[in-house]
Design a protein around this motif. Structure first.
Motif, PDB file in Angstrom:
ATOM      1  N   GLY A  23       0.981  -0.629  -0.185  1.00 16.56           N
ATOM      2  CA  GLY A  23       0.170  -0.238   0.328  1.00 16.56           C
ATOM      3  C   GLY A  23       0.456   1.331   0.231  1.00 16.56           C
ATOM      4  O   GLY A  23       1.894   0.702  -0.601  1.00 16.56           O
ATOM      5  N   ASP A  24      -0.145   2.839   0.412  1.00 17.80           N
ATOM      6  CA  ASP A  24       0.769   3.782   0.428  1.00 17.80           C
ATOM      7  C   ASP A  24       0.724   4.613   1.862  1.00 17.80           C
ATOM      8  O   ASP A  24      -0.108   4.153   2.974  1.00 17.80           O
ATOM      9  CB  ASP A  24      -0.104   4.348  -0.212  1.00 17.80           C
ATOM     10  N   GLY A  25       1.729   5.017   2.056  1.00 17.23           N
ATOM     11  CA  GLY A  25       2.062   6.136   3.487  1.00 17.23           C
ATOM     12  C   GLY A  25       0.765   7.208   2.678  1.00 17.23           C
ATOM     13  O   GLY A  25       0.508   7.659   1.710  1.00 17.23           O
ATOM     14  N   PHE A  26       0.323   8.105   4.132  1.00 17.43           N
ATOM     15  CA  PHE A  26      -0.428   9.004   3.537  1.00 17.43           C
ATOM     16  C   PHE A  26      -0.480  10.157   4.671  1.00 17.43           C
ATOM     17  O   PHE A  26       0.002   9.736   5.578  1.00 17.43           O
ATOM     18  CB  PHE A  26      -1.996   9.035   3.352  1.00 17.43           C
ATOM     19  N   VAL A  27      -0.386  11.548   4.245  1.00 18.25           N
ATOM     20  CA  VAL A  27      -0.792  12.298   4.716  1.00 18.25           C
ATOM     21  C   VAL A  27      -1.186  13.373   4.309  1.00 18.25           C
ATOM     22  O   VAL A  27      -1.911  13.081   3.603  1.00 18.25           O
ATOM     23  CB  VAL A  27       0.521  13.683   4.749  1.00 18.25           C
ATOM     24  N   ARG A  28      -2.378  13.867   5.217  1.00 21.98           N
ATOM     25  CA  ARG A  28      -3.200  14.888   4.838  1.00 21.98           C
ATOM     26  C   ARG A  28      -4.001  15.584   5.754  1.00 21.98           C
ATOM     27  O   ARG A  28      -3.372  15.792   7.144  1.00 21.98           O
ATOM     28  CB  ARG A  28      -4.782  13.894   5.284  1.00 21.98           C
ATOM     29  N   ALA A  29      -3.691  17.093   5.240  1.00 19.40           N
ATOM     30  CA  ALA A  29      -4.136  18.226   6.000  1.00 19.40           C
ATOM     31  C   ALA A  29      -5.581  18.438   5.508  1.00 19.40           C
ATOM     32  O   ALA A  29      -5.810  18.462   4.610  1.00 19.40           O
ATOM     33  CB  ALA A  29      -3.472  19.443   5.352  1.00 19.40           C
ATOM     34  N   GLU A  30      -6.381  19.061   6.478  1.00 16.94           N
ATOM     35  CA  GLU A  30      -7.664  19.853   6.757  1.00 16.94           C
ATOM     36  C   GLU A  30      -7.926  21.208   6.976  1.00 16.94           C
ATOM     37  O   GLU A  30      -7.479  20.828   8.227  1.00 16.94           O
ATOM     38  CB  GLU A  30      -8.723  18.519   6.583  1.00 16.94           C
ATOM     39  N   GLY A  57      -2.019  11.695   9.116  1.00 15.05           N
ATOM     40  CA  GLY A  57      -1.154  10.014   8.786  1.00 15.05           C
ATOM     41  C   GLY A  57      -1.205   8.804   9.251  1.00 15.05           C
ATOM     42  O   GLY A  57      -2.498   8.492  10.100  1.00 15.05           O
ATOM     43  N   GLY A  58      -1.005   8.072   7.576  1.00 16.47           N
ATOM     44  CA  GLY A  58      -1.293   6.686   8.341  1.00 16.47           C
ATOM     45  C   GLY A  58      -0.970   6.233   7.391  1.00 16.47           C
ATOM     46  O   GLY A  58       0.170   6.618   6.092  1.00 16.47           O
ATOM     47  N   TYR A  59      -1.332   4.824   6.780  1.00 20.16           N
ATOM     48  CA  TYR A  59      -1.023   3.827   5.814  1.00 20.16           C
ATOM     49  C   TYR A  59      -2.767   3.298   5.532  1.00 20.16           C
ATOM     50  O   TYR A  59      -2.805   2.894   5.959  1.00 20.16           O
ATOM     51  CB  TYR A  59       0.192   2.558   6.423  1.00 20.16           C
ATOM     52  N   TRP A  60      -2.030   3.477   3.657  1.00 24.78           N
ATOM     53  CA  TRP A  60      -3.225   2.628   3.086  1.00 24.78           C
ATOM     54  C   TRP A  60      -2.672   1.247   3.207  1.00 24.78           C
ATOM     55  O   TRP A  60      -1.897   1.442   2.363  1.00 24.78           O
ATOM     56  CB  TRP A  60      -3.714   3.210   2.135  1.00 24.78           C
ATOM     57  N   PHE A  61      -3.157  -0.068   3.537  1.00 20.97           N
ATOM     58  CA  PHE A  61      -2.637  -1.649   3.192  1.00 20.97           C
ATOM     59  C   PHE A  61      -3.303  -1.322   2.381  1.00 20.97           C
ATOM     60  O   PHE A  61      -2.309  -2.189   0.810  1.00 20.97           O
ATOM     61  CB  PHE A  61      -3.329  -1.820   4.044  1.00 20.97           C
ATOM     62  N   GLY A  95      -5.979  11.607  18.589  1.00 23.07           N
ATOM     63  CA  GLY A  95      -6.375   9.978  18.028  1.00 23.07           C
ATOM     64  C   GLY A  95      -6.371   8.961  17.014  1.00 23.07           C
ATOM     65  O   GLY A  95      -4.901   9.526  16.316  1.00 23.07           O
ATOM     66  N   LEU A  96      -6.089   7.858  16.957  1.00 22.21           N
ATOM     67  CA  LEU A  96      -5.807   7.065  16.127  1.00 22.21           C
ATOM     68  C   LEU A  96      -7.218   6.150  15.425  1.00 22.21           C
ATOM     69  O   LEU A  96      -8.218   5.839  16.537  1.00 22.21           O
ATOM     70  CB  LEU A  96      -5.136   5.813  17.218  1.00 22.21           C
ATOM     71  N   GLY A  97      -7.019   5.641  14.645  1.00 28.01           N
ATOM     72  CA  GLY A  97      -8.296   5.083  14.241  1.00 28.01           C
ATOM     73  C   GLY A  97      -7.793   4.745  12.385  1.00 28.01           C
ATOM     74  O   GLY A  97      -6.992   4.605  12.193  1.00 28.01           O
ATOM     75  N   VAL A  98      -9.661   4.125  11.806  1.00 28.64           N
ATOM     76  CA  VAL A  98      -9.434   3.541  11.124  1.00 28.64           C
ATOM     77  C   VAL A  98     -10.538   4.049   9.737  1.00 28.64           C
ATOM     78  O   VAL A  98     -11.075   5.025   9.900  1.00 28.64           O
ATOM     79  CB  VAL A  98      -9.838   1.786  10.798  1.00 28.64           C
ATOM     80  N   VAL A  99      -9.742   3.977   8.444  1.00 25.27           N
ATOM     81  CA  VAL A  99     -10.470   4.415   7.276  1.00 25.27           C
ATOM     82  C   VAL A  99     -10.749   3.665   6.091  1.00 25.27           C
ATOM     83  O   VAL A  99      -9.964   2.949   5.594  1.00 25.27           O
ATOM     84  CB  VAL A  99      -9.601   5.635   6.320  1.00 25.27           C
ATOM     85  N   VAL A 100     -12.074   3.300   5.933  1.00 25.48           N
ATOM     86  CA  VAL A 100     -12.667   2.917   4.765  1.00 25.48           C
ATOM     87  C   VAL A 100     -13.032   3.690   3.551  1.00 25.48           C
ATOM     88  O   VAL A 100     -13.695   4.838   3.779  1.00 25.48           O
ATOM     89  CB  VAL A 100     -13.388   2.003   5.157  1.00 25.48           C
ATOM     90  N   LYS A 101     -12.664   3.178   2.809  1.00 23.53           N
ATOM     91  CA  LYS A 101     -12.907   4.291   1.507  1.00 23.53           C
ATOM     92  C   LYS A 101     -12.951   3.167   0.128  1.00 23.53           C
ATOM     93  O   LYS A 101     -13.030   2.155  -0.191  1.00 23.53           O
ATOM     94  CB  LYS A 101     -12.020   5.039   0.623  1.00 23.53           C
ATOM     95  N   GLU A 102     -14.687   4.122  -0.632  1.00 19.53           N
ATOM     96  CA  GLU A 102     -14.207   3.466  -1.977  1.00 19.53           C
ATOM     97  C   GLU A 102     -15.033   4.243  -2.782  1.00 19.53           C
ATOM     98  O   GLU A 102     -15.805   5.055  -2.532  1.00 19.53           O
ATOM     99  CB  GLU A 102     -16.176   2.715  -1.274  1.00 19.53           C
TER     100      GLU A 102
END
Length: 185
Positions: A23-30, A57-61, A95-102
């Motif tokens: 997968g890919d690492g990611f960074v996001r600014a909002e 920031g995190g990792y897309w598996f 925080g720490l969490g998960v992201v689900v994307k479609e």
């Protein structure tokens, strides 16, 4: 307990197959607007709006599932100032969490919807002429978003998130509408 949690996470990650790490690492600014509401058990309540930002920031598996860590600042305003007495408030979380994307297309590019959720430790800080204080609480957070992935490495989204906290008879919530930019590497 922290050492046990870290060990459990390390073991879980080591069990995953090598292909899961494709997968890919990611960074996001909002950046956006938060509506912060506070209420006391006695019934008094108040609300205010402020510009909010979040760094994630995190990792897309894979293209549909990621883990993320985040820092969000929801509120940073002067609550009262008469020239002599003052009170300033700040509300933030980590925080720490998960992201689900479609995605709407089979190419994993173009329009998408996403859900995210996890656990956040919120902190309310007050700095006043009478003294300083802070309180923390750990509660679940959740959010939803829709956006567009322009390439495998860049996307934008519009997001709505809900965070909450409580303690000593005070309940606080922050509802945030934000625009996000995500870079993947």
């Amino acid at each position: 307990m922290k050492k046990s949690l870290m060990l459990a996470c390390a073991l879980a990650l080591s069990v995953l197959s090598a292909s899961a790490f494709a997968g890919d690492g990611f960074v996001r600014a909002e950046v956006g607007q938060s509506k912060v509401k506070g209420s006391l058990d006695g019934g008094d309540s108040a609300h205010d709006d402020d510009t909010a930002y979040s760094l994630r920031g995190g990792y897309w598996f894979n293209s549909n599932f990621a883990v993320e860590g985040n820092y969000s600042r929801f509120y940073d305003q002067t609550l009262y100032n008469d020239g002599v007495d003052y009170a300033k408030g700040k509300l933030s979380s980590i925080g720490l969490g998960v992201v689900v994307k479609e995605h709407a297309t089979p190419t994993d590019l173009g329009f998408f919807v996403q859900l995210r959720g996890g656990i956040a430790r919120g902190k309310l800080s007050v700095n006043s002429s009478l003294g300083n204080g802070s309180a923390t609480s750990t509660k679940p957070y959740y959010g939803i978003g829709a956006g567009y992935d322009f390439s495998k490495t860049f996307g934008v989204s519009l997001n709505y998130d809900h965070n909450q906290g409580s303690g000593d008879g005070l309940r606080i919530s922050a509802n945030t509408l934000s625009l996000g930019l995500e870079a993947r590497f």
